[in-house]
Each structure stands twice: as structure tokens, then as C-alpha cells.
Design a protein around this motif. Structure first.
Motif, PDB file in Angstrom:
ATOM      1  N   THR A 149       0.825  -1.207   0.000  1.00 26.01           N
ATOM      2  CA  THR A 149       0.000   0.000   0.000  1.00 26.01           C
ATOM      3  C   THR A 149       0.859   1.256   0.000  1.00 26.01           C
ATOM      4  O   THR A 149       0.591   2.212  -0.726  1.00 26.01           O
ATOM      5  CB  THR A 149      -0.945   0.003   1.211  1.00 26.01           C
ATOM      6  OG1 THR A 149      -1.818  -1.129   1.138  1.00 26.01           O
ATOM      7  CG2 THR A 149      -1.789   1.269   1.241  1.00 26.01           C
TER       8      THR A 149
ATOM      9  N   GLU B 182       2.482   1.736  -3.442  1.00 28.74           N
ATOM     10  CA  GLU B 182       1.512   2.183  -4.431  1.00 28.74           C
ATOM     11  C   GLU B 182       1.119   3.640  -4.185  1.00 28.74           C
ATOM     12  O   GLU B 182       0.948   4.421  -5.140  1.00 28.74           O
ATOM     13  CB  GLU B 182       0.267   1.296  -4.384  1.00 28.74           C
ATOM     14  CG  GLU B 182      -0.865   1.709  -5.322  1.00 28.74           C
ATOM     15  CD  GLU B 182      -0.491   1.651  -6.785  1.00 28.74           C
ATOM     16  OE1 GLU B 182      -1.228   2.239  -7.597  1.00 28.74           O
ATOM     17  OE2 GLU B 182       0.540   1.010  -7.126  1.00 28.74           O
ATOM     18  N   LEU B 183       0.994   4.036  -2.928  1.00 29.07           N
ATOM     19  CA  LEU B 183       0.682   5.420  -2.591  1.00 29.07           C
ATOM     20  C   LEU B 183       1.796   6.345  -3.071  1.00 29.07           C
ATOM     21  O   LEU B 183       1.535   7.432  -3.616  1.00 29.07           O
ATOM     22  CB  LEU B 183       0.491   5.540  -1.077  1.00 29.07           C
ATOM     23  CG  LEU B 183      -0.331   6.715  -0.549  1.00 29.07           C
ATOM     24  CD1 LEU B 183      -1.734   6.704  -1.127  1.00 29.07           C
ATOM     25  CD2 LEU B 183      -0.397   6.673   0.970  1.00 29.07           C
TER      26      LEU B 183
ATOM     27  N   THR C 246       0.720   3.614   6.619  1.00 28.56           N
ATOM     28  CA  THR C 246       0.211   2.524   5.787  1.00 28.56           C
ATOM     29  C   THR C 246       0.558   1.178   6.412  1.00 28.56           C
ATOM     30  O   THR C 246       0.943   0.226   5.725  1.00 28.56           O
ATOM     31  CB  THR C 246       0.792   2.603   4.361  1.00 28.56           C
ATOM     32  OG1 THR C 246       2.221   2.475   4.426  1.00 28.56           O
ATOM     33  CG2 THR C 246       0.438   3.923   3.712  1.00 28.56           C
TER      34      THR C 246
ATOM     35  N   ASP D 284      -3.128  -0.740   5.373  1.00 25.07           N
ATOM     36  CA  ASP D 284      -2.666  -1.716   4.405  1.00 25.07           C
ATOM     37  C   ASP D 284      -3.641  -2.886   4.407  1.00 25.07           C
ATOM     38  O   ASP D 284      -3.653  -3.701   5.328  1.00 25.07           O
ATOM     39  CB  ASP D 284      -1.255  -2.195   4.778  1.00 25.07           C
ATOM     40  CG  ASP D 284      -0.644  -3.090   3.704  1.00 25.07           C
ATOM     41  OD1 ASP D 284      -1.402  -3.577   2.853  1.00 25.07           O
ATOM     42  OD2 ASP D 284       0.574  -3.286   3.726  1.00 25.07           O
TER      43      ASP D 284
ATOM     44  N   ASP E 295      -3.926  -5.058   1.783  1.00 25.65           N
ATOM     45  CA  ASP E 295      -3.554  -5.834   0.605  1.00 25.65           C
ATOM     46  C   ASP E 295      -4.019  -7.276   0.699  1.00 25.65           C
ATOM     47  O   ASP E 295      -4.334  -7.898  -0.306  1.00 25.65           O
ATOM     48  CB  ASP E 295      -2.034  -5.791   0.426  1.00 25.65           C
ATOM     49  CG  ASP E 295      -1.589  -6.418  -0.880  1.00 25.65           C
ATOM     50  OD1 ASP E 295      -1.988  -5.904  -1.939  1.00 25.65           O
ATOM     51  OD2 ASP E 295      -0.858  -7.426  -0.833  1.00 25.65           O
TER      52      ASP E 295
END
Length: 468
Positions: free
Chosen positions: A155, A158-159, A216, A244, A246
Motif C-alpha cells: 500500500t 503504491e501510494l 500505511t 494496508d 492488501d
């Protein structure tokens, strides 16, 4: 720390949206002056009403066409094409909706053309000017929000990637803390400083004038979250919690207020609220136009079905719709009448299929009556394909996420279908892949994604190797 650092990205995007509406309003007036050599003076004239309607639709639709999202790395031609498609779609919907006000016949087609061209030009020029000014300010440190990411797992990474793509927001990730439980690929960003411990975060934030800290960490890591709360309590910094998730299969993670408490909606699809209203409006207008244009073809198919085999023209079957509500799905009958209630999926060289029905299934023309389902509100143009009730009973036990497909309206076409997963699903793996694509669509829905699927369906057609 400059005042510009206190600006909210949401406020910036709102300013861009309002600015676009102002430009479209001005371009409409400019187009009227070029066409008629005079100004729009009557408040409720057909052209004034068309302007109100077009600008309202633009405010609602443009954000869903991804014209305010990542632009970095895109070719200018791609950005211009996205704007052109979005503005053209808005004008088309506006013209269709203007029939309800009985003003469409009074509108000059030349004025509409001028409005489209001038509006597109102003949108494109203003966007490039605004983005380049923001980038220039950011490069000079005048529009920059230094950020620390705590928890650099999937996460967090990706952020960070999205912050780099959307650099006009002004976020500058300067340091990260890599939690041991979130091990991933090595950090390869040269400018990133890796903080050695949680205890070092507070001092780094103060020493480097950090504007925001993004947490995250996994949802289960409550101990670290409590510790960070104490470590950052005196730092006077904005803290954003981005859990997070995921490893948690959810449809959304929207934060809302519920009885005064902040809550995360885990199972609420993107197609909800105003988005659902916009999608429903588009679906019904599109279906009405499609049925009007296809009326001769529908009549010809109906006659062919009736003359070549005994039985009704239409086949109807109970299916699950939005949130499990049962509705009747309509198709042109493609099998012998005495076998149509057999829910066994059709196979290659299936003896139940009539000669005309084989052609209809191969070309998917048997699906056309489902535009009536869309008009009735049972289906959408784009969405997961509805399965027979007996198939739902089977696969809801075999596939963990199967029933999440019914959190949105079923569609005539869908993300799974244009990616090759249509027709017979004779193995569990094929059905699992179809469900995977359906869940991806639900989690990542946007108005632009619907338009993309419709265009790809038109280009590729509904036919395919599995269509029988």
C-alpha cells in the motif's frame, strides 16, 4: 513552511473543476456570438438552458472520465483525446436530455459544433498552463508538501507511485519507515531516506519540516499505531491513516461518518450514491437510443426466430440482480422451445440450438432484448454478466468471492467479456477468472471505464471462440 503547503489537493481539484465549468460556459457564449453575431440575453432561452444543462453534466461527468487524475508521463495527444472524448460524450448526453425540455430541435447544430471545438480548446490550453505552472512552483519549492510514509509495504509503495504520477498535487515523499512485517522489493528511489526506527520519525519530522505523515501499516498492527500516536503528538503535523488492506478482499475503503464516528465501508462498491445515479441515467438514455436505432434489426430477428422454429420469440429466465434481487432476463430464443428451461450451459455443436439460434449466439445478437432490461432498471449496459440461479448455487460454494458480483447491477457486456471470458465456463478455473475480472471492475469502476468497455465491445464485437 510556505502558505501553499496548507492547500488541500481536494480544494485544488475543486478549483480545477469549477474553472473548467467557467471555461465551458464562456465557450458556449463565444460559440453563440460566432454563430449569430449577438449575445445570449434571454435567461431561459433554449441556448441558455442548453448551457446550464451542459455545464451541470460536465461538473458531474468530467471527474468520472479521469481528466483530473495522473497526467505525468502521458503524451499530449493522449490527454487531448481523453478530453475530447469526455466533452463529446457530455454534449451528446446533453443534447439527448434536452429533448425532455423540448428545446433540442431549436438548437443550431453549427452552434453545437462551435461549442465543442472552443470548449475543447479552452479545456486543453488551461490544463496544460495550470499543470506546468504547478510543476514550476513545485520544482522551486513554492508548492511542495514534504511527506514521510510509515509502513512501506504494497500500500505504501503504491501510494508513493501515485504521488509521483500526480505531482501537480505537490506531495514530495522524502523518507519512509519500512516495517519488518511489510517486507517487499528493495527501495530503489535514490532520494528516499530510510528511517531506522519508529522513535526516529518524530525527530525527522520536526527537523525537516514535514507536512504530512502517511501511515500505511497493516490493520492488525495496533501496537505500532498507538506508539506512533504518542511519538507524533507534539509534532504539529497532519497524519493520514491509509490501512494496508492488501491481504483483505474488500470492495472499497471509503471513510464516512456514521452516528458521528469515522467508519470504513469495506463492502460498498464504487457504483453507489451519485455515481449510481449518473450510471443509471447514462444506461437508460443509451438503451433508448440503441432500441430506436436497432428496431428494424430487432423486428427481422423476431420474424426469423418465429418462422424457423415453434415457440415464443423471446426467452426469459430468472436471474439475480442488484443485491440479489430476482428479475427476468430477456433474450431472443436460440434453442428449441422444449429445451430452453434446461439450464445446462450451451456447448459447441449443442443439439438443442436451432440454426438461426446458432447464428444469433455466435454474434451475440440474442442478447439485444436486454436493452429492455436496462430500461426497466434491472440491468446496466456494463456490469458482471448474470448467471442462471442454479449456477449461482453451485459457484457460491466453490468460489469465495463469487456473490460479490451481485453488489452491482448485472450488465449486457463487461470487463470479463472483453478480456475473453465469455460464453461457456466449463471449468472452475474459467469461472474463477471471470469472477476475478468482475471484482476488478467493481473495485475500479469509473465512468471512463464503462465508456472504454462499450467502445471495446463495439470494436471487438460480442462474438468469439466461446460464443455458442
Amino acid at each position: 513552511m510556505s502558505d501553499s503547503m496548507d492547500r488541500s489537493p481536494a480544494t485544488l481539484e475543486l478549483a480545477l473543476r469549477v474553472g473548467d465549468i467557467v471555461l465551458l460556459w464562456l465557450s458556449g457564449h463565444l460559440a453563440y456570438y460566432v454563430r449569430f453575431r449577438e449575445e445570449i440575453t434571454q435567461t431561459l432561452s433554449p441556448y441558455a438552458i442548453a448551457l446550464y444543462l451542459g455545464c451541470l453534466l460536465a461538473y458531474l461527468i468530467l471527474p468520472n472520465m479521469e481528466v483530473y487524475t495522473a497526467w505525468r508521463g502521458r503524451r499530449p495527444a493522449a490527454i487531448f483525446a481523453r478530453l475530447g472524448l469526455a466533452w463529446g460524450l457530455i454534449l451528446s448526453i446533453g443534447v439527448l436530455a434536452s429533448f425532455a425540455f423540448h428545446i433540442a430541435p431549436q438548437l443550431s447544430r453549427l452552434w453545437l459544433a462551435y461549442w465543442y471545438v472552443s470548449g475543447l480548446g479552452l479545456l486543453a490550453v488551461s490544463r496544460f498552463v495550470a499543470f506546468n505552472i504547478i510543476r514550476m512552483l513545485k520544482n522551486r519549492g513554492l508548492y511542495c508538501k514534504p511527506v514521510v510514509i510509515v509502513g512501506y509495504g504494497p500500500t505504501g509503495r503504491e501510494l508513493h507511485r501515485r504521488a509521483l504520477e500526480n505531482d501537480w498535487y505537490g506531495y514530495d515523499v522524502q523518507a519512509v519507515y519500512l516495517d519488518p512485517t511489510q517486507a517487499g522489493s528493495p527501495i530503489n528511489h535514490a532520494r528516499l531516506q530510510v528511517l531506522p526506527s519508529l522513535e526516529s520519525i518524530g525527530d525527522y519530522v520536526v527537523a525537516n519540516h514535514i507536512a504530512e505523515v502517511w501511515l500505511t501499516l497493516p490493520l492488525t498492527d495496533s501496537a505500532h499505531l498507538l506508539k506512533l500516536r504518542n511519538l507524533l503528538r507534539n509534532t504539529l503535523v497532519d497524519v493520514r491513516l491509509v490501512p494496508d488492506v492488501d491481504n483483505v478482499e474488500i470492495l472499497s475503503s471509503d471513510i464516512v461518518r456514521f452516528f458521528g464516528f469515522p467508519t470504513i465501508d469495506l463492502n460498498r462498491p464504487q457504483i453507489a450514491g451519485s455515481h449510481a445515479l449518473l450510471k443509471d441515467l447514462f444506461d437508460r438514455i443509451f438503451s433508448a437510443i440503441a432500441l430506436a436505432c436497432l428496431a428494424p434489426l430487432l423486428l427481422a430477428i423476431a420474424l426469423a426466430v418465429k418462422w424457423t422454429s415453434p415457440g415464443p420469440v423471446l426467452f426469459r429466465q430468472r436471474r439475480l440482480g442488484l443485491n440479489g434481487r430476482i428479475f427476468y432476463l430477456y433474450k431472443f430464443r436460440s434453442m428449441r422451445h422444449e429445451t430452453v428451461e434446461n439450464v445446462r450451459q450451451a456447448t459447441s455443436d449443442d443439439p438443442r440450438i436451432t440454426p438461426v439460434g446458432r447464428f444469433l449466439r455466435r454474434t451475440s445478437l440474442d442478447e439485444l432484448p436486454q436493452f429492455f432490461n436496462v430500461l426497466l432498471g434491472d440491468m446496466s449496459i456494463v456490469g458482471p454478466r448474470p448467471h442462471a440461479l442454479q449456477h449461482n448455487e453451485i459457484y457460491m460454494r466453490k468460489l469465495e468471492l463469487y456473490m460479490l458480483r451481485h453488489r452491482v447491477k448485472p450488465g449486457i457486456t463487461g470487463w470479463a467479456q472483453i478480456n475473453g471470458y465469455r460464453g461457456e465456463t466449463d471449468t472452475d478455473d474459467k469461472m474463477a477468472m471471470r469472477v476475478q475480472y468482475d471484482i476488478h471492475y467493481i473495485k475500479n469502476w469509473s465512468f471512463w471505464l464503462d465508456v472504454k468497455i462499450i467502445l471495446l465491445t463495439g470494436i471487438k464485437g460480442w462474438s468469439g471462440a466461446n460464443a455458442y
